[in-house]
Structures are given as C-alpha cells and as structure tokens.
Motif scaffolding. Structure first.
Motif, PDB file in Angstrom:
ATOM      1  N   LEU A 181       0.870  -1.167   0.000  1.00 59.57           N
ATOM      2  CA  LEU A 181       0.000   0.000   0.000  1.00 59.57           C
ATOM      3  C   LEU A 181       0.910   1.221   0.000  1.00 59.57           C
ATOM      4  O   LEU A 181       1.841   1.313   0.812  1.00 59.57           O
ATOM      5  CB  LEU A 181      -0.887   0.019   1.246  1.00 59.57           C
ATOM      6  CG  LEU A 181      -1.741   1.260   1.463  1.00 59.57           C
ATOM      7  CD1 LEU A 181      -2.772   1.428   0.334  1.00 59.57           C
ATOM      8  CD2 LEU A 181      -2.444   1.189   2.818  1.00 59.57           C
ATOM      9  N   HIS A 182       0.651   2.149  -0.907  1.00 60.67           N
ATOM     10  CA  HIS A 182       1.446   3.367  -1.016  1.00 60.67           C
ATOM     11  C   HIS A 182       0.508   4.559  -0.863  1.00 60.67           C
ATOM     12  O   HIS A 182      -0.488   4.659  -1.584  1.00 60.67           O
ATOM     13  CB  HIS A 182       2.173   3.422  -2.361  1.00 60.67           C
ATOM     14  CG  HIS A 182       3.011   2.211  -2.611  1.00 60.67           C
ATOM     15  ND1 HIS A 182       4.279   2.088  -2.107  1.00 60.67           N
ATOM     16  CD2 HIS A 182       2.743   1.064  -3.258  1.00 60.67           C
ATOM     17  CE1 HIS A 182       4.766   0.905  -2.464  1.00 60.67           C
ATOM     18  NE2 HIS A 182       3.850   0.270  -3.167  1.00 60.67           N
ATOM     19  N   LEU A 183       0.831   5.428   0.078  1.00 62.04           N
ATOM     20  CA  LEU A 183       0.008   6.595   0.353  1.00 62.04           C
ATOM     21  C   LEU A 183       0.788   7.868   0.063  1.00 62.04           C
ATOM     22  O   LEU A 183       1.964   7.964   0.420  1.00 62.04           O
ATOM     23  CB  LEU A 183      -0.433   6.620   1.825  1.00 62.04           C
ATOM     24  CG  LEU A 183      -1.203   5.409   2.346  1.00 62.04           C
ATOM     25  CD1 LEU A 183      -1.464   5.568   3.847  1.00 62.04           C
ATOM     26  CD2 LEU A 183      -2.509   5.236   1.593  1.00 62.04           C
ATOM     27  N   GLY A 184       0.124   8.838  -0.543  1.00 61.87           N
ATOM     28  CA  GLY A 184       0.648  10.188  -0.621  1.00 61.87           C
ATOM     29  C   GLY A 184       0.137  10.927   0.599  1.00 61.87           C
ATOM     30  O   GLY A 184      -1.024  10.757   0.991  1.00 61.87           O
ATOM     31  N   VAL A 185       0.980  11.723   1.234  1.00 68.82           N
ATOM     32  CA  VAL A 185       0.621  12.367   2.500  1.00 68.82           C
ATOM     33  C   VAL A 185       0.802  13.873   2.365  1.00 68.82           C
ATOM     34  O   VAL A 185       1.930  14.358   2.234  1.00 68.82           O
ATOM     35  CB  VAL A 185       1.489  11.812   3.662  1.00 68.82           C
ATOM     36  CG1 VAL A 185       1.059  12.405   4.983  1.00 68.82           C
ATOM     37  CG2 VAL A 185       1.422  10.295   3.695  1.00 68.82           C
ATOM     38  N   ALA A 186      -0.309  14.620   2.401  1.00 66.42           N
ATOM     39  CA  ALA A 186      -0.264  16.071   2.213  1.00 66.42           C
ATOM     40  C   ALA A 186       0.381  16.792   3.393  1.00 66.42           C
ATOM     41  O   ALA A 186       1.150  17.734   3.207  1.00 66.42           O
ATOM     42  CB  ALA A 186      -1.676  16.609   1.973  1.00 66.42           C
ATOM     43  N   SER A 187       0.075  16.358   4.614  1.00 59.77           N
ATOM     44  CA  SER A 187       0.576  17.038   5.822  1.00 59.77           C
ATOM     45  C   SER A 187       1.164  16.024   6.790  1.00 59.77           C
ATOM     46  O   SER A 187       0.546  15.688   7.806  1.00 59.77           O
ATOM     47  CB  SER A 187      -0.563  17.797   6.508  1.00 59.77           C
ATOM     48  OG  SER A 187      -1.114  18.750   5.647  1.00 59.77           O
ATOM     49  N   PRO A 188       2.350  15.519   6.507  1.00 58.84           N
ATOM     50  CA  PRO A 188       2.953  14.505   7.384  1.00 58.84           C
ATOM     51  C   PRO A 188       3.322  15.105   8.740  1.00 58.84           C
ATOM     52  O   PRO A 188       3.383  16.330   8.890  1.00 58.84           O
ATOM     53  CB  PRO A 188       4.204  14.084   6.623  1.00 58.84           C
ATOM     54  CG  PRO A 188       4.559  15.268   5.799  1.00 58.84           C
ATOM     55  CD  PRO A 188       3.254  15.912   5.425  1.00 58.84           C
ATOM     56  N   PRO A 189       3.567  14.255   9.737  1.00 61.51           N
ATOM     57  CA  PRO A 189       3.995  14.771  11.037  1.00 61.51           C
ATOM     58  C   PRO A 189       5.248  15.630  10.869  1.00 61.51           C
ATOM     59  O   PRO A 189       6.175  15.247  10.159  1.00 61.51           O
ATOM     60  CB  PRO A 189       4.282  13.527  11.868  1.00 61.51           C
ATOM     61  CG  PRO A 189       4.096  12.357  10.986  1.00 61.51           C
ATOM     62  CD  PRO A 189       3.555  12.809   9.685  1.00 61.51           C
ATOM     63  N   ALA A 190       5.229  16.782  11.513  1.00 61.15           N
ATOM     64  CA  ALA A 190       6.306  17.748  11.330  1.00 61.15           C
ATOM     65  C   ALA A 190       7.278  17.799  12.506  1.00 61.15           C
ATOM     66  O   ALA A 190       8.341  18.394  12.392  1.00 61.15           O
ATOM     67  CB  ALA A 190       5.721  19.137  11.090  1.00 61.15           C
ATOM     68  N   ASP A 191       6.906  17.186  13.621  1.00 61.48           N
ATOM     69  CA  ASP A 191       7.814  17.230  14.770  1.00 61.48           C
ATOM     70  C   ASP A 191       7.981  15.832  15.358  1.00 61.48           C
ATOM     71  O   ASP A 191       7.236  14.910  15.052  1.00 61.48           O
ATOM     72  CB  ASP A 191       7.334  18.221  15.833  1.00 61.48           C
ATOM     73  CG  ASP A 191       6.010  17.843  16.462  1.00 61.48           C
ATOM     74  OD1 ASP A 191       5.881  16.706  16.977  1.00 61.48           O
ATOM     75  OD2 ASP A 191       5.083  18.668  16.444  1.00 61.48           O
ATOM     76  N   GLU A 192       8.992  15.707  16.196  1.00 56.38           N
ATOM     77  CA  GLU A 192       9.376  14.413  16.751  1.00 56.38           C
ATOM     78  C   GLU A 192       8.265  13.767  17.563  1.00 56.38           C
ATOM     79  O   GLU A 192       8.020  12.565  17.443  1.00 56.38           O
ATOM     80  CB  GLU A 192      10.616  14.607  17.631  1.00 56.38           C
ATOM     81  CG  GLU A 192      11.167  13.341  18.223  1.00 56.38           C
ATOM     82  CD  GLU A 192      12.397  13.617  19.084  1.00 56.38           C
ATOM     83  OE1 GLU A 192      12.618  12.842  20.023  1.00 56.38           O
ATOM     84  OE2 GLU A 192      13.120  14.588  18.821  1.00 56.38           O
TER      85      GLU A 192
END
Length: 86
Positions: free
Chosen positions: A30-41
């Motif tokens: 399964l391959h997903l495009g992610v518009a707003s991935p997690p930005a912090d740790e």
C-alpha cells in the motif's frame, strides 16, 4: 490484520488527520501520498506507533535501527508512506 474494513478505517483516519491518499495498491503493498505529514518528533513518534500496529514489517524489515524513534525520524516531514506485508 487481514480485514478490509479495518484497513480502510485506519487509512481513513490518516486521510482525515494527514491528508493521506492511496496512490498505489498491490498484492501485499500500500502506497500513500501524504499532504501534511507529522512535522515534529513527538507527533511522528505517535504516528510511528500507529504504523507499527498497522504494519510491523515496516519497522522489523526496514532500515536499522529497528526502533519506534528511528522509524519516527524517517517519516517526519515525508510525503509518502509505504507499507508491505510478507
């Protein structure tokens, strides 16, 4: 996990939270495009735990070290998530 409804529910949650959309699906991938991935740790660590529950192979068969923290670092700010099941 081998239940389409459960897979769909998890991906729907990621769609709502991160803008994740399916871009390709294969026999065991399964391959997903992610518009707003997690930005912090911190956020990435929480998502890494979700990814591990969804598809342990991502961490166990991915890059070393095989830890949630290392996996979280690898997905921080990344606009594609790939999953595979052996």
């Amino acid at each position: 996990m081998n239940d389409t409804a459960k897979f769909s529910a998890v991906v729907r949650g990621w769609e709502h939270r991160f803008g994740a959309r399916g871009v390709a699906v294969g026999f065991s991938t399964l391959h997903l495009g992610v518009a707003s991935p997690p930005a912090d740790e911190h956020e990435a660590l929480l998502v890494a735990a979700e990814h591990f529950a969804f598809c342990p192979d991502n961490m166990w068969q991915g890059n070393r070290p095989y830890t949630l923290a290392a996996y979280a670092e690898r997905i921080t700010g990344v606009h594609h998530w790939d999953f595979w099941w052996d």
